[in-house]
Design a protein around this motif. Sequence first.
Motif, PDB file in Angstrom:
ATOM      1  N   ASP A 244      -0.029 -17.382   2.277  1.00  0.00           N
ATOM      2  CA  ASP A 244       0.595 -16.503   3.268  1.00  0.00           C
ATOM      3  C   ASP A 244       0.365 -15.019   3.029  1.00  0.00           C
ATOM      4  O   ASP A 244       0.868 -14.196   3.777  1.00  0.00           O
ATOM      5  N   THR A 245      -0.391 -14.677   2.000  1.00  0.00           N
ATOM      6  CA  THR A 245      -0.583 -13.268   1.651  1.00  0.00           C
ATOM      7  C   THR A 245      -2.055 -12.880   1.699  1.00  0.00           C
ATOM      8  O   THR A 245      -2.908 -13.600   1.188  1.00  0.00           O
ATOM      9  N   TYR A 246      -2.318 -11.739   2.295  1.00  0.00           N
ATOM     10  CA  TYR A 246      -3.663 -11.162   2.274  1.00  0.00           C
ATOM     11  C   TYR A 246      -3.652 -10.001   1.287  1.00  0.00           C
ATOM     12  O   TYR A 246      -2.969  -8.996   1.500  1.00  0.00           O
ATOM     13  N   ASP A 247      -4.377 -10.156   0.182  1.00  0.00           N
ATOM     14  CA  ASP A 247      -4.479  -9.088  -0.816  1.00  0.00           C
ATOM     15  C   ASP A 247      -5.597  -8.159  -0.371  1.00  0.00           C
ATOM     16  O   ASP A 247      -6.765  -8.400  -0.607  1.00  0.00           O
ATOM     17  N   MET A 248      -5.199  -7.086   0.292  1.00  0.00           N
ATOM     18  CA  MET A 248      -6.135  -6.271   1.065  1.00  0.00           C
ATOM     19  C   MET A 248      -7.062  -5.440   0.205  1.00  0.00           C
ATOM     20  O   MET A 248      -8.092  -4.984   0.662  1.00  0.00           O
ATOM     21  N   HIS A 249      -6.715  -5.221  -1.057  1.00  0.00           N
ATOM     22  CA  HIS A 249      -7.451  -4.209  -1.815  1.00  0.00           C
ATOM     23  C   HIS A 249      -8.395  -4.784  -2.854  1.00  0.00           C
ATOM     24  O   HIS A 249      -9.432  -4.215  -3.135  1.00  0.00           O
ATOM     25  N   ARG A 250      -8.035  -5.930  -3.432  1.00  0.00           N
ATOM     26  CA  ARG A 250      -8.877  -6.447  -4.505  1.00  0.00           C
ATOM     27  C   ARG A 250      -9.244  -7.922  -4.301  1.00  0.00           C
ATOM     28  O   ARG A 250     -10.412  -8.264  -4.233  1.00  0.00           O
ATOM     29  N   ASP A 251      -8.246  -8.772  -4.185  1.00  0.00           N
ATOM     30  CA  ASP A 251      -8.530 -10.202  -4.120  1.00  0.00           C
ATOM     31  C   ASP A 251      -9.349 -10.547  -2.872  1.00  0.00           C
ATOM     32  O   ASP A 251     -10.489 -10.989  -2.957  1.00  0.00           O
ATOM     33  N   ALA A 252      -8.782 -10.336  -1.701  1.00  0.00           N
ATOM     34  CA  ALA A 252      -9.475 -10.678  -0.460  1.00  0.00           C
ATOM     35  C   ALA A 252     -10.715  -9.814  -0.270  1.00  0.00           C
ATOM     36  O   ALA A 252     -11.750 -10.292   0.204  1.00  0.00           O
TER      37      ALA A 252
ATOM     38  N   LEU B 147     -11.465   1.907   3.091  1.00  0.00           N
ATOM     39  CA  LEU B 147     -10.108   1.777   3.594  1.00  0.00           C
ATOM     40  C   LEU B 147      -9.810   0.343   4.007  1.00  0.00           C
ATOM     41  O   LEU B 147      -9.277   0.074   5.073  1.00  0.00           O
ATOM     42  N   VAL B 148     -10.165  -0.587   3.134  1.00  0.00           N
ATOM     43  CA  VAL B 148      -9.932  -1.999   3.400  1.00  0.00           C
ATOM     44  C   VAL B 148      -8.451  -2.286   3.617  1.00  0.00           C
ATOM     45  O   VAL B 148      -8.095  -3.198   4.347  1.00  0.00           O
ATOM     46  N   GLN B 149      -7.565  -1.493   2.996  1.00  0.00           N
ATOM     47  CA  GLN B 149      -6.138  -1.737   3.139  1.00  0.00           C
ATOM     48  C   GLN B 149      -5.640  -1.549   4.562  1.00  0.00           C
ATOM     49  O   GLN B 149      -4.544  -1.940   4.911  1.00  0.00           O
ATOM     50  N   PHE B 150      -6.448  -0.954   5.416  1.00  0.00           N
ATOM     51  CA  PHE B 150      -6.026  -0.730   6.798  1.00  0.00           C
ATOM     52  C   PHE B 150      -6.734  -1.675   7.775  1.00  0.00           C
ATOM     53  O   PHE B 150      -6.995  -1.331   8.911  1.00  0.00           O
ATOM     54  N   TRP B 151      -7.023  -2.853   7.309  1.00  0.00           N
ATOM     55  CA  TRP B 151      -7.599  -3.868   8.182  1.00  0.00           C
ATOM     56  C   TRP B 151      -6.521  -4.646   8.934  1.00  0.00           C
ATOM     57  O   TRP B 151      -6.496  -4.677  10.151  1.00  0.00           O
ATOM     58  N   VAL B 152      -5.666  -5.334   8.193  1.00  0.00           N
ATOM     59  CA  VAL B 152      -4.844  -6.400   8.757  1.00  0.00           C
ATOM     60  C   VAL B 152      -3.564  -5.883   9.416  1.00  0.00           C
ATOM     61  O   VAL B 152      -3.325  -6.150  10.596  1.00  0.00           O
TER      62      VAL B 152
ATOM     63  N   TYR C   9       4.120  -5.505   5.032  1.00  0.00           N
ATOM     64  CA  TYR C   9       3.028  -4.693   4.475  1.00  0.00           C
ATOM     65  C   TYR C   9       3.572  -3.844   3.340  1.00  0.00           C
ATOM     66  O   TYR C   9       4.481  -3.028   3.551  1.00  0.00           O
ATOM     67  N   TRP C  10       3.051  -4.055   2.108  1.00  0.00           N
ATOM     68  CA  TRP C  10       3.408  -3.130   1.029  1.00  0.00           C
ATOM     69  C   TRP C  10       2.714  -1.801   1.279  1.00  0.00           C
ATOM     70  O   TRP C  10       1.514  -1.748   1.540  1.00  0.00           O
ATOM     71  N   SER C  11       3.474  -0.712   1.171  1.00  0.00           N
ATOM     72  CA  SER C  11       2.906   0.573   1.555  1.00  0.00           C
ATOM     73  C   SER C  11       3.622   1.701   0.833  1.00  0.00           C
ATOM     74  O   SER C  11       4.472   1.482  -0.035  1.00  0.00           O
ATOM     75  N   MET C  12       3.248   2.918   1.196  1.00  0.00           N
ATOM     76  CA  MET C  12       3.865   4.148   0.726  1.00  0.00           C
ATOM     77  C   MET C  12       3.853   5.127   1.894  1.00  0.00           C
ATOM     78  O   MET C  12       3.065   4.967   2.831  1.00  0.00           O
TER      79      MET C  12
ATOM     80  N   ARG D 297       2.500   7.926   2.254  1.00  0.00           N
ATOM     81  CA  ARG D 297       1.194   8.541   2.484  1.00  0.00           C
ATOM     82  C   ARG D 297       0.322   7.694   3.390  1.00  0.00           C
ATOM     83  O   ARG D 297      -0.542   8.202   4.105  1.00  0.00           O
ATOM     84  N   TYR D 298       0.530   6.365   3.382  1.00  0.00           N
ATOM     85  CA  TYR D 298      -0.289   5.482   4.209  1.00  0.00           C
ATOM     86  C   TYR D 298       0.023   5.640   5.699  1.00  0.00           C
ATOM     87  O   TYR D 298      -0.794   5.294   6.547  1.00  0.00           O
ATOM     88  N   ILE D 299       1.224   6.131   6.008  1.00  0.00           N
ATOM     89  CA  ILE D 299       1.569   6.330   7.414  1.00  0.00           C
ATOM     90  C   ILE D 299       0.611   7.319   8.045  1.00  0.00           C
ATOM     91  O   ILE D 299       0.038   7.076   9.114  1.00  0.00           O
ATOM     92  N   ASP D 300       0.397   8.426   7.376  1.00  0.00           N
ATOM     93  CA  ASP D 300      -0.495   9.454   7.899  1.00  0.00           C
ATOM     94  C   ASP D 300      -1.958   9.042   7.746  1.00  0.00           C
ATOM     95  O   ASP D 300      -2.793   9.352   8.598  1.00  0.00           O
ATOM     96  N   LEU D 301      -2.261   8.310   6.688  1.00  0.00           N
ATOM     97  CA  LEU D 301      -3.646   7.980   6.392  1.00  0.00           C
ATOM     98  C   LEU D 301      -4.204   6.885   7.287  1.00  0.00           C
ATOM     99  O   LEU D 301      -5.367   6.951   7.693  1.00  0.00           O
ATOM    100  N   GLY D 302      -3.379   5.876   7.636  1.00  0.00           N
ATOM    101  CA  GLY D 302      -3.957   4.762   8.361  1.00  0.00           C
ATOM    102  C   GLY D 302      -3.125   4.130   9.451  1.00  0.00           C
ATOM    103  O   GLY D 302      -3.589   3.198  10.111  1.00  0.00           O
ATOM    104  N   LEU D 303      -1.882   4.607   9.689  1.00  0.00           N
ATOM    105  CA  LEU D 303      -1.002   3.912  10.624  1.00  0.00           C
ATOM    106  C   LEU D 303      -0.593   4.733  11.840  1.00  0.00           C
ATOM    107  O   LEU D 303       0.128   4.230  12.701  1.00  0.00           O
TER     108      LEU D 303
END
Length: 506
Positions: A317-325, A335-340, A349-352, A354-360
């Motif tokens: 049930d988890t997509y590891d956006m940065h390393r595993d997947a 910027l693979v973390q901003f795919w799914v 979505y685990w986030s911070m 800074r990601y709001i401005d960077l990718g959302l």
Amino acid sequence: MKNSFKIILIILIISMVFTMFSCSTPDSGKNEVTPDNPAGNDTPADGEPAKSEPATEAEIPFPYEDESIDLGGATFKILIDKQWSGNSLDIEDYDIEEMNGEVLNDAIYKRNLLIEELYNLKFEGVHANDTVESAMTKTVKAAMDEYAAVAPRLMNAAKFAAKGYGINVFDTALTLDAPWWDQNIINDTSIGGAAYFFSGDIFIKHYDGIGLLMFNKRLLGDLGLESPYKLVEENKWTIDKFSEMVKGVYLDLDNDSKHNRYDRYGFVMQNDFIPNVINACGEKLVTKDEDDLPVFTGNSEKISNLIDKFLDFYTTDTYDMHRDAYDRENGGGQLVQFWVFPEGRGLFYWSMPRYIDLGLRDMEDDFGIVPIPKWDSNQSRYYATVNFWHSYTYMLPVTVGDVEQNSIILDAMAYHGRKIIRPAYYDVCLQRKYTRDEDSSAMLDIIFSSTVYDIGRVYAIGGYLDSLFESIKKDNNTIMSSYDKLQGVIDREMTKLINNFENAKG
């Protein structure tokens, strides 16, 4: 010394800004920090940090408004760390030359101008051309009073502290128990009564690296799930409830019988979530004893149980956006973390921030913000991990000639940052501009007042966490075998860290 008209004008501007953007100060739940109590009395019976009412601006009046310091127009140079090339989120506070109508830009400009006028100085942000570590090493070895302060990322601040490059915060004039400083960074990272880096309202980069969860409101409604806001309000937002909501969300949207970034997932994350959820459930890789010395606790039974809970929904049930997947798919860009999640295929979505401005900012679906869940409803508070790679801190270099003067100016910067910059960032850029509802605003109150710093992660003790990362990627809980394998390294690094702090104290 200064132009009186300019001073009056600046004060009027600040009054207007504060009237427009001020908000109530969240209860920080922090303990008083003193040289005799660097750990903040973190020893209640239930294992949770003892709470005390935070000081307010009224209770701790700012003591430096008499303009007693005059630098005679000298430059106040701040050495600034940088992240990987192409990253646009380095500290640019001292590069702003004028107001441009952007709320945050203008707030930083006003704060800087006020400090420059009050103390007759000129700010200069010096961006490390090579690395901040080499720049600091060169400065310290040459005994050069070149930088009034340094702003490294948390991971580099830890290196500098261990090398004796900084001044013990308890030997400065910083008002450490004031609400414009984050007392948790002092409580959590001090060792043997000494701490060397600090953070707070002096800049927004403190908030940018704090861990949190986002959720997709459309998917939540489509799946008929409970509101995370209500769960927080009712003290039911726990790791078990989160696991329950995440499981069963996966859907093979492209019908290729493979897990990839085009499918729907219950949770989108990267490795950084692991220390976040460990801390959120009230645990740390390294805690401290009654003498404020570090003790390794990363192999506790509770952490092992927590990993088991996580593995229950991680593989499917988890997509590891940065390393595993990303490693499996072998491609896609930085910027693979901003795919799914931004594309509407992730529930949580685990986030911070800074990601709001960077990718959302351009995400079509509405999203909400909540803290990372507790272990259970008996846990007295939430814990929000400050990321050691993304978050910045401040330090006073050991080469500073006038420690009292520089710390007073930094104190003034943080005090007026709370009055001017924080409202612009917190109220406007997050609560009203980027996030999508008022409930998320209340969640940010909780998150920003719940910071936690884990020495085991900040100092990357023994490579232990990396070992857990690798085992989790393989759907295994190897916590005990990892500890057995790394125990010697962990013990040596802990001993070295303690000795380094003792040597730095002199």
